[in-house]
Design a protein around this motif. Structure first.
Motif, short mmCIF file in Angstrom:
data_model
loop_
_atom_site.label_atom_id
_atom_site.label_comp_id
_atom_site.label_asym_id
_atom_site.label_seq_id
_atom_site.Cartn_x
_atom_site.Cartn_y
_atom_site.Cartn_z
N MET A 82 59.19 4.00 30.61
CA MET A 82 58.05 3.76 31.48
C MET A 82 57.64 2.31 31.36
O MET A 82 57.49 1.77 30.27
CB MET A 82 56.87 4.65 31.08
N THR A 83 57.48 1.63 32.50
CA THR A 83 57.15 0.23 32.44
C THR A 83 55.68 0.02 32.13
O THR A 83 54.83 0.80 32.54
CB THR A 83 57.47 -0.44 33.79
N ALA A 84 55.42 -1.05 31.40
CA ALA A 84 54.03 -1.35 31.06
C ALA A 84 53.33 -1.92 32.27
O ALA A 84 53.94 -2.54 33.14
CB ALA A 84 53.99 -2.35 29.91
N ARG A 85 52.04 -1.73 32.33
CA ARG A 85 51.25 -2.22 33.45
C ARG A 85 50.22 -3.20 32.94
O ARG A 85 49.62 -2.99 31.89
CB ARG A 85 50.56 -1.05 34.16
N PRO A 86 50.01 -4.30 33.67
CA PRO A 86 49.06 -5.31 33.17
C PRO A 86 47.66 -4.79 33.18
O PRO A 86 47.29 -3.98 34.03
CB PRO A 86 49.22 -6.45 34.19
N PRO A 87 46.84 -5.19 32.20
CA PRO A 87 45.43 -4.80 32.22
C PRO A 87 44.78 -5.28 33.49
O PRO A 87 45.13 -6.31 34.06
CB PRO A 87 44.85 -5.49 30.98
N SER A 88 43.81 -4.51 33.96
CA SER A 88 43.17 -4.84 35.22
C SER A 88 41.98 -5.74 35.01
O SER A 88 41.34 -5.75 33.97
CB SER A 88 42.71 -3.56 35.91
N ARG A 89 41.66 -6.54 36.03
CA ARG A 89 40.44 -7.34 36.09
C ARG A 89 40.29 -8.25 34.87
O ARG A 89 39.29 -8.24 34.18
CB ARG A 89 39.22 -6.43 36.21
N LYS A 90 41.28 -9.07 34.62
CA LYS A 90 41.21 -9.92 33.45
C LYS A 90 40.80 -11.34 33.77
O LYS A 90 40.61 -12.15 32.88
CB LYS A 90 42.56 -9.93 32.74
N THR A 91 40.73 -11.69 35.05
CA THR A 91 40.41 -13.07 35.40
C THR A 91 38.99 -13.40 34.99
O THR A 91 38.03 -12.71 35.33
CB THR A 91 40.55 -13.27 36.92
N SER A 92 38.82 -14.49 34.25
CA SER A 92 37.50 -14.85 33.73
C SER A 92 36.92 -15.99 34.54
O SER A 92 37.54 -17.04 34.69
CB SER A 92 37.61 -15.29 32.26
N PRO A 93 35.72 -15.83 35.10
CA PRO A 93 35.06 -16.92 35.78
C PRO A 93 34.56 -17.95 34.77
O PRO A 93 34.52 -17.68 33.57
CB PRO A 93 33.89 -16.23 36.49
N PRO A 94 34.20 -19.10 35.21
CA PRO A 94 33.85 -20.16 34.27
C PRO A 94 32.60 -19.88 33.46
O PRO A 94 32.43 -20.45 32.39
CB PRO A 94 33.66 -21.37 35.18
N ALA A 95 31.71 -19.04 33.93
CA ALA A 95 30.44 -18.86 33.21
C ALA A 95 30.15 -17.38 33.02
O ALA A 95 29.41 -16.78 33.80
CB ALA A 95 29.30 -19.51 33.98
N PRO A 96 30.75 -16.73 32.02
CA PRO A 96 30.48 -15.30 31.80
C PRO A 96 29.04 -15.06 31.40
O PRO A 96 28.44 -15.84 30.67
CB PRO A 96 31.44 -14.94 30.66
N ALA A 97 28.51 -13.96 31.90
CA ALA A 97 27.12 -13.62 31.59
C ALA A 97 27.08 -12.60 30.47
O ALA A 97 27.95 -11.75 30.35
CB ALA A 97 26.44 -13.04 32.84
N ALA A 98 26.06 -12.68 29.64
CA ALA A 98 25.88 -11.71 28.58
C ALA A 98 25.32 -10.43 29.14
O ALA A 98 24.72 -10.41 30.20
CB ALA A 98 24.92 -12.27 27.52
N GLU A 140 39.74 4.03 34.70
CA GLU A 140 39.94 3.55 36.07
C GLU A 140 41.02 4.38 36.76
O GLU A 140 41.82 5.06 36.11
CB GLU A 140 40.39 2.10 36.06
N VAL A 141 41.05 4.29 38.08
CA VAL A 141 42.08 4.97 38.85
C VAL A 141 43.39 4.21 38.68
O VAL A 141 43.44 3.02 38.93
CB VAL A 141 41.70 5.06 40.34
N PRO A 142 44.46 4.88 38.23
CA PRO A 142 45.75 4.20 38.07
C PRO A 142 46.20 3.60 39.40
O PRO A 142 45.88 4.14 40.47
CB PRO A 142 46.67 5.33 37.62
N PRO A 143 46.93 2.47 39.36
CA PRO A 143 47.54 1.86 38.17
C PRO A 143 46.59 1.00 37.33
O PRO A 143 47.02 0.50 36.30
CB PRO A 143 48.65 1.00 38.77
N ALA A 144 45.34 0.79 37.76
CA ALA A 144 44.38 0.12 36.88
C ALA A 144 44.19 0.99 35.63
O ALA A 144 44.34 2.21 35.69
CB ALA A 144 43.06 -0.10 37.60
N ASN A 145 43.88 0.36 34.50
CA ASN A 145 43.92 1.14 33.26
C ASN A 145 42.79 0.83 32.30
O ASN A 145 42.89 1.15 31.12
CB ASN A 145 45.26 0.95 32.56
N ALA A 146 41.71 0.22 32.76
CA ALA A 146 40.58 0.00 31.86
C ALA A 146 39.88 1.32 31.59
O ALA A 146 39.95 2.28 32.36
CB ALA A 146 39.60 -0.99 32.47
#
Length: 778
Positions: free
Chosen positions: A1-17, A256-262
């Motif tokens: 089974m092939t691995a799937r990349p984690p979803s939604r990993k792009t980080s904007p320049p200013a993450p909020a707490a 999350e709904v596959p193929p997303a996997n968070a």
């Protein structure tokens, strides 16, 4: 089974707490009238002692075991030392009653200062970020001012591998802790050098949320204020070699709904309405009860339906057909739909393809209120290698054995569980309990039990090592299955466990404390799939009638071992895929003969000792193999289809089989007792005839007769008990309404004082071709 990349990993320049957006406010906001005048944020803040360089490096790289010892507010020789880790922040201000103080920027996202001794402990952080339109602020509680939210008893039970409610201790749990709402994140990762939680609340930058190790338990914990339901998250783990891996939560209760996997933070709000069902489901032992199962692949039964839409249609369909239970192919989360759910990555989460966990609860609730039990396929035999899931979870083999020859499953390219590790065994035992208690599941059908029991399963000589006694038995797997069954039966009255076990292992359904000839205690299952009966009977039915007399024993051999276990007779999904053909298409002859054979086979199956299971689509003689992409061929039941009566007739037969079965204790009350069965004609190979009696607990009989030849047999004499002077036909698979030729015995049959087949009396009846008839005393 092939691995799937984690979803939604792009980080904007200013993450909020994390925090309540409603609390955002400008730094120049006027003071509240009557509130204490805040102290100056500038010169009142003294420099904090510098961090040890090693601690600083481990903290910033995600490899520190106790970030709470460095971050938050701590007493110091000159006052209260406060440190905060807020990557990408422009400034951090300490806010408490009567005090507002801006911390020094120490670089790399660290902020610190020494404040008066009375600063805190209930304080907040005002964090300033650069953003579009200028700086913006967010006020939040500091995760590093909270005590651990996991108790010592929980940790003790986890260490011992005895936490039967593990899902309440590990994973993500929304909660109010020390007066603050948020989510407690806990993870078992004993080999990790450090763990950080990340998610959409950090824009997938987890560097600001390192977790603390809770000692020898191997558990990591962090309470994050302001995080609630619906939040996506994962864990960033520093492996022993210093590299990092991003992993979904093994204890996630929603994904999350596959193929997303968070993983998704969740809690249940479902209000159950199945009290009547739950109160009575344990009233009678399952092996002494009617038990007729309709096996369903939820995703393809009616493609596109959600759990809630299924709840509107599935219960009424199953109830109309008279089945007592549905068996759901795995509903646990899995990344690849083509695995049908048998390669699980989310053992504690119903698949999100059809809705939320509460939506699935709604479906179970609806089935219960319709009087239908729910069995689910459970897969503790193996798991896939996806690099965001369980495989080498914290940098070393954790859920799988360290020995690759033990870990690698040769058939499916997956990994086997390490049943000898207490925490792994606990993970699985608690998982079985979880589905029964949290989702009111009535039965667990355990997949691939044989692959768990044998060290040499599908392995060549030299590719496996014997156990400590020199045998091929996996002693750890035996102990696990015994513990799982004992725990489920103790905690969940009325639940049944079912083994898909394809060998002659002794004592699958024997109690765990009863030792058999092989020296092992029973495995403790309630029922076992009778794979031998399935294989033999389908082999017999596939032969042309002229050749069946040479294979007569294939239909009778099952009674040699029928009482060695508590059996269920399965015609499952495995028998109607991958070139095996559907049930009706296995039968020889033209279309009429195929349907007649199909009906006769079902009549024989429903009368044979043991419970029964039928896969969807076979109840109306679907000719094509099942495919998960489109499901059953419902169009065959469309009135506009010319052959629709043929299929409707078979479905009507299944409904009548279930109706008569449920009303006839002789067919189910003594399934596991030899006194409940007696051959009348077991040697009729030349006629292709099988006849036997079934008896209920009071001795009331039912006579089942199957004629698997295409000729009518008139005046066929069969022995019957002398106590019954007259018999009537109550079911005939050749009836016209089922699509048959309507050959049968419409009038009662009077027993004659002619001894036959070892009985003191006998009847003469007409046997329709390729048909099964049931008779009972008038």
């Amino acid at each position: 089974m092939t691995a799937r990349p984690p979803s939604r990993k792009t980080s904007p320049p200013a993450p909020a707490a994390p925090g309540d957006p409603a609390r955002q406010r400008a730094r120049t906001a006027p003071p509240v009238p009557g509130a204490p005048r805040p102290r100056s944020a500038g010169h009142d803040v003294r420099t904090a002692p510098p961090l040890d360089p090693g601690d600083r490096e481990r903290l910033l790289t995600g490899g520190h075991h106790d970030p709470h010892a460095l971050l938050g507010a701590h007493p110091g020789p000159a006052g209260t030392v406060v440190r905060a880790l807020r990557p990408s922040a422009r400034a951090v201000t300490f806010v408490a009653e009567g005090l507002r103080a801006e911390l020094h920027d120490d670089g790399d996202g660290l902020f610190s200062g020494t404040l008066p001794p009375d600063a805190g402990p209930e304080y907040r952080l005002l964090v300033t970020y650069d953003g579009e339109g200028g700086p913006h602020e967010r006020e939040t509680h500091d995760p590093y001012r909270f005590l651990p939210a996991l108790g010592e008893l929980d940790l003790h039970l986890i260490r011992e591998g005895r936490h039967e409610e593990l899902w309440r201790a590990l994973g993500a749990h929304p909660m109010t802790w020390q007066g603050v709402t948020g989510t407690r994140f806990t993870l078992w990762a004993p080999n990790a050098r450090g763990v950080r939680v990340t998610g959409d609340f950090t824009y997938w930058d987890g560097s600001g949320f390192p977790m603390r190790s809770l000692g020898s338990s191997g558990v990591w914990e962090l309470f994050v204020p302001g995080v609630g339901e619906g939040t996506l998250y994962k864990f960033q783990i520093m492996r022993p070699d210093g590299s990092h891996t991003l992993r979904a939560d093994p204890m996630a209760r929603r994904t999350e709904v596959p193929p997303a996997n968070a993983s998704v933070v969740t809690e249940s709000h479902h209000v159950w309405r199945d009290e009547a069902w739950m109160a009575r489901r344990g009233d009678r032992p399952v092996h002494e009860s009617p038990f007729s199962v309709y096996e369903v692949h939820l995703g393809s039964w009616r493609p596109g339906l959600s759990y809630r839409r299924l709840a509107e249609q599935l219960p009424s369909y199953v109830k109309d057909l008279g089945f007592t239970h549905v068996e759901l192919m795995p509903v646990t989360e899995h990344p690849f739909g083509g695995s049908w759910g048998y390669q699980v990555t989310g053992f504690y989460a119903p698949t999100s393809r059809m809705g939320t966990p509460d939506d699935f609860r709604h479906l179970v609730d609806a089935l219960h209120r319709a009087g239908i039990g729910v069995i689910m396929d459970w897969v503790p035999a193996h798991f896939p290698r996806d690099d965001w899931a369980l495989a080498r979870f914290d940098g070393r083999p954790l859920y799988e054995p360290e020995d690759p020859s033990r870990a690698d499953h040769p058939d499916w390219g997956t990994l086997e569980f390490d049943y000898g590790r207490t925490e792994v065994r606990n993970f699985l035992v608690a998982n079985a309990v979880y589905w029964c208690e949290e989702f009111h599941i009535d039965g667990l059908r355990v997949d691939a039990v044989a692959s768990m029991l044998y060290l040499d399963y599908s392995r060549e000589d030299g590719a496996w090592r014997p156990n400590e006694h020199g045998g091929r038995e996996n002693l750890d797997a035996v102990a696990f299955l015994q513990e799982m069954n004992a725990t489920v039966y103790r905690r969940c009255p009325g639940v049944v466990t079912i083994a898909e076990e394809s060998t002659a292992w002794d004592g699958v359904t024997r109690a765990t404390h009863h030792v058999g000839p092989g020296g092992f205690g029973g495995l403790g299952f309630g029922l076992k799939w009778n794979m031998g009966w399935m294989h033999d009977s389908l082999g017999y039915a596939a032969h042309e009638p002229v050749h069946r007399r040479f294979h007569h024993h294939e239909m009778t051999f099952s009674m040699v071992y029928a009482y060695s276990e508590n059996y269920i007779l399965p015609i499952s999904h495995d028998e109607v895929v991958h070139g095996k053909r559907s049930l009706v298409s296995k039968m020889p002859g033209d279309w009429w003969q195929q349907r007649a054979n199909h009906r006769a086979y079902l009549g024989f199956m429903w009368a044979h000792p043991g419970k029964q299971l039928l896969f969807m689509g076979q109840e109306f003689a679907q000719g094509a193999e099942w495919s998960e992409s489109h499901g059953p061929d419902w169009w065959l039941l469309d009135p506009s289809y010319a052959a629709e009566p043929d299929h409707r007739g078979v479905r009507l037969l299944v409904r009548d089989l279930n109706t008569v079965y449920g009303a006839t204790p002789a067919l189910w009350q003594r399934d596991s007792a030899p006194e409940g069965f007696s051959w009348v004609e077991g040697d009729g190979a030349d006629d292709n005839v099988f006849a036997f009696l079934r008896f209920d607990a009071l001795g009331a009989p039912l006579l089942s007769v199957s004629n698997f030849s295409p000729v009518i047999r008139h005046e066929f004499r069969l022995g019957v008990p002398e106590s019954a002077p007259c018999w009537e036909e109550i079911l005939n698979t050749d009836a016209g309404r089922y699509g048959g030729g309507d050959v049968g015995n419409p009038d009662p049959l009077k027993a004659e004082p002619v001894a036959w087949h070892g009985q003191g009396a006998s009847v003469r009846l007409t046997l329709p071709p390729l048909a099964t008839v049931w008779l009972r005393p008038v």
